[in-house]
Design an enzyme around this catalytic site. Structure first.
Site, short mmCIF file in Angstrom:
data_model
loop_
_atom_site.label_atom_id
_atom_site.label_comp_id
_atom_site.label_asym_id
_atom_site.label_seq_id
_atom_site.Cartn_x
_atom_site.Cartn_y
_atom_site.Cartn_z
N HIS A 91 36.68 49.54 -104.06
CA HIS A 91 36.74 48.58 -102.95
C HIS A 91 35.41 48.48 -102.21
CE1 HIS A 91 41.02 47.90 -103.43
NE2 HIS A 91 41.21 49.20 -103.50
N LYS A 139 40.33 57.82 -105.03
CA LYS A 139 39.73 57.03 -103.94
C LYS A 139 38.21 57.02 -104.05
CE LYS A 139 42.01 55.53 -101.00
NZ LYS A 139 42.77 54.25 -100.97
N ARG A 189 47.13 62.17 -104.24
CA ARG A 189 47.14 61.86 -105.67
C ARG A 189 45.98 62.57 -106.37
NH1 ARG A 189 47.16 55.44 -105.20
NH2 ARG A 189 45.86 56.03 -103.43
N ASP A 233 47.44 45.75 -96.21
CA ASP A 233 46.12 46.18 -96.70
C ASP A 233 45.17 45.00 -96.88
OD1 ASP A 233 47.50 45.17 -98.89
OD2 ASP A 233 46.58 46.56 -100.31
N GLU A 255 40.21 48.64 -109.43
CA GLU A 255 40.84 47.42 -108.91
C GLU A 255 40.24 46.14 -109.48
OE1 GLU A 255 38.97 49.44 -107.10
OE2 GLU A 255 37.47 48.27 -106.02
N TYR A 276 39.23 53.96 -107.80
CA TYR A 276 39.33 52.82 -106.88
C TYR A 276 38.07 52.84 -106.02
CZ TYR A 276 44.33 52.14 -107.87
OH TYR A 276 45.53 51.89 -108.47
N1 LIG Z 1 50.62 48.56 -98.36
C1 LIG Z 1 50.45 49.10 -99.57
O1 LIG Z 1 50.48 50.31 -99.74
C2 LIG Z 1 50.24 48.19 -100.75
C3 LIG Z 1 50.34 48.71 -102.06
C4 LIG Z 1 50.19 47.82 -103.14
C5 LIG Z 1 49.93 46.45 -102.91
N2 LIG Z 1 49.81 46.01 -101.60
C6 LIG Z 1 49.57 44.59 -101.28
O2 LIG Z 1 50.73 43.82 -101.50
C7 LIG Z 1 50.34 42.45 -101.61
C8 LIG Z 1 51.04 41.81 -102.80
O3 LIG Z 1 50.52 42.38 -104.00
P1 LIG Z 1 51.05 41.95 -105.44
O4 LIG Z 1 50.50 42.93 -106.42
O5 LIG Z 1 52.50 41.72 -105.42
O6 LIG Z 1 50.30 40.54 -105.63
P2 LIG Z 1 50.71 39.41 -106.68
O7 LIG Z 1 49.49 38.58 -106.88
O8 LIG Z 1 51.42 39.99 -107.86
O9 LIG Z 1 51.80 38.52 -105.88
C9 LIG Z 1 51.51 37.74 -104.76
C10 LIG Z 1 52.46 36.58 -104.73
O10 LIG Z 1 52.30 35.91 -103.48
C11 LIG Z 1 52.52 34.53 -103.74
N3 LIG Z 1 52.03 33.73 -102.62
C12 LIG Z 1 50.76 33.38 -102.30
N4 LIG Z 1 50.74 32.62 -101.18
C13 LIG Z 1 52.03 32.49 -100.77
C14 LIG Z 1 52.68 31.85 -99.69
N5 LIG Z 1 51.98 31.16 -98.78
N6 LIG Z 1 54.04 31.95 -99.58
C15 LIG Z 1 54.75 32.65 -100.49
N7 LIG Z 1 54.19 33.28 -101.54
C16 LIG Z 1 52.86 33.21 -101.68
C17 LIG Z 1 51.82 34.29 -105.07
O11 LIG Z 1 52.26 33.09 -105.70
C18 LIG Z 1 52.24 35.55 -105.84
O12 LIG Z 1 53.42 35.36 -106.60
C19 LIG Z 1 48.81 42.48 -101.71
O13 LIG Z 1 48.26 42.19 -100.45
C20 LIG Z 1 48.51 43.90 -102.09
O14 LIG Z 1 47.21 44.29 -101.71
C21 LIG Z 1 49.96 46.86 -100.55
#
Ligand SMILES: NC(=O)c1ccc[n+]([C@@H]2O[C@H](COP(=O)([O-])OP(=O)(O)OC[C@H]3O[C@@H](n4cnc5c(N)ncnc54)[C@H](O)[C@@H]3O)[C@@H](O)[C@H]2O)c1
Length: 374
Positions: A95, A74, A15, A269, A117, A93
């Protein structure tokens, strides 16, 4: 203001922090934009596109030494630390709560660093993280559908089915930004989708906008155990702010799943919400545990840099414009969301969780910038 765009140096990072369209907007507002040679290459933006937009192409040393505001994607890595300096505003970003050497390098240099972030609106949204969650969610559904194919180790099921043959079932754990975006792609493919969440308000909202096309169910261990047995694809998308992801799917639960089902743990992550998940890469994205395919790519948006770069810069540009127009002090005085992004100011740690994480002195932003709104 003179705004620089540095080329990313981390492995597998394609990116760039500003598109040529963004550069044009800034130039038209009277700012000077300098872009490091080949910074946009990985996102299919050649230097000539930036030049046409009115930017100047410069060397690595010049982009760091001449910029007043430096844009990156990054966090700086060790070989970039010598470029950190007083008077520079870095917007990227970061972190740094998980990166002590970088935190100390930022503090020692006297730089001001604003982290994408931690930019956070009054209603607790994270506008500069959301676009990456949108992308990861959409990719998660695609990856799940793809790895269900037999030659790839999957069950051998077409997620959308065909007329006369039932579609597959997708279970989404966590209906936030990732979960919602995973659901709409899975619905689009024709799958039957269930979302488990712990927030009734969130499920009410999902029910309203996806009415009739998903089932929402309160998340509990018992519910997960029963829903997981039916699922062909499980998408882990939970987030508990500021904490590691809760392990919602245990190893013993894999035993009730169908052989060849796919788990996509997007929350990897934050440590992953599946006990058997460990981070993977785009070049080697999956592995199998107890006959269940695990896809746990930690930087999913990195696989689609053209989309990610555009989505990221759509979100960052308004803040870049604010800083460029007003200077950092005045911009954070007027915009509390941006103020929450300031992690280090003139070498002082102004973001409490970072100071706590590394046992450093915390200086409230208002103590350094008297312009802060009450
Ligand atoms: N792997 C990647 O490349 C990548 C990229 C972007 C985001 N992410 C990760 O994805 C994850 C989700 O991000 P997001 O932006 O959707 O967050 P978000 O806060 O929008 O959504 C998280 C949801 O999880 C729910 N939740 C919490 N505890 C729960 C449980 N025990 N059971 C069911 N639901 C529960 C919350 O109520 C919320 O609706 C984060 O860990 C983020 O860091 C990873």
């Amino acid at each position: 203001m003179r705004i620089g765009v540095a080329r990313e140096v981390k492995t597998d990072e394609y990116r760039v922090a500003l598109t040529p369209a963004g550069a044009r907007e800034l130039v038209e507002k009277g700012h000077e934009v300098i872009v490091e040679t080949n910074a946009g290459e990985g996102s299919s933006f050649p230097d000539a596109d930036y030049e046409r937009a009115g930017a100047r192409i410069v060397s690595l040393d010049d982009v760091w030494s001449l910029s007043e505001l430096l844009l990156k994607v990054k966090e700086p890595i060790a070989r970039e630390y010598p470029h950190l300096r007083e008077g520079l505003v870095l917007f990227t970003y970061l972190h740094i709560a998980a990166d002590e050497p970088l935190t100390r390098a930022l503090v020692d240099s006297g730089i001001s660093a604003v982290a994408y972030e931690t930019v956070e609106t009054d209603d607790r949204r994270l506008p500069l993280l959301a676009p990456m969650s949108e992308i990861a969610g959409r990719l998660a559904a695609q990856a799940g559908a793809y790895f269900l194919e037999k030659p790839l180790g999957g069950r051998g099921l077409l997620l959308g089915g065909v007329p006369g043959v039932a579609p597959g079932r997708v279970l989404v754990l966590g209906g936030g930004v990732v979960g919602y975006n995973a659901a709409i792609i899975a619905i689009g493919l024709g799958a039957q989708v269930t979302i488990l969440d712990r927030s009734i308000d969130r499920m009410r909202y999902l029910d309203e906008i996806l009415s009739g096309r998903v089932t929402t169910v309160m998340s509990s261990t018992l519910q997960i155990e029963s829903s997981i047995a039916d699922a062909d694809v499980v998408i882990g998308a939970v987030l508990v702010p500021g904490a590691r992801a809760p392990k919602l799917v245990t190893r013993s639960m894999l035993g009730v799943m169908k052989k060849g089902a796919v788990i996509v743990d997007v929350a990897i992550d934050q440590g992953g919400c599946v006990e058997t998940a460990k981070p993977t890469t785009h070049s080697d994205p999956v592995y199998s545990v107890d006959g269940i395919t695990h896809y746990c790519v930690a930087n999913m948006p990195g696989g689609v840099p053209i989309t990610s770069t555009k989505a990221l810069t759509n979100a960052t540009l308004p803040y870049v414009e604010e800083i460029a127009e007003l200077g950092l002090a005045e911009a954070v005085a007027r915009d509390r969301a941006l103020a929450r992004g300031v992690n280090v100011l003139h070498g002082k740690v102004t973001y409490e969780p970072v100071a706590e994480a590394h046992d450093l002195d915390y200086t409230p932003l208002a103590d350094v910038l008297p312009l802060m709104p009450a």
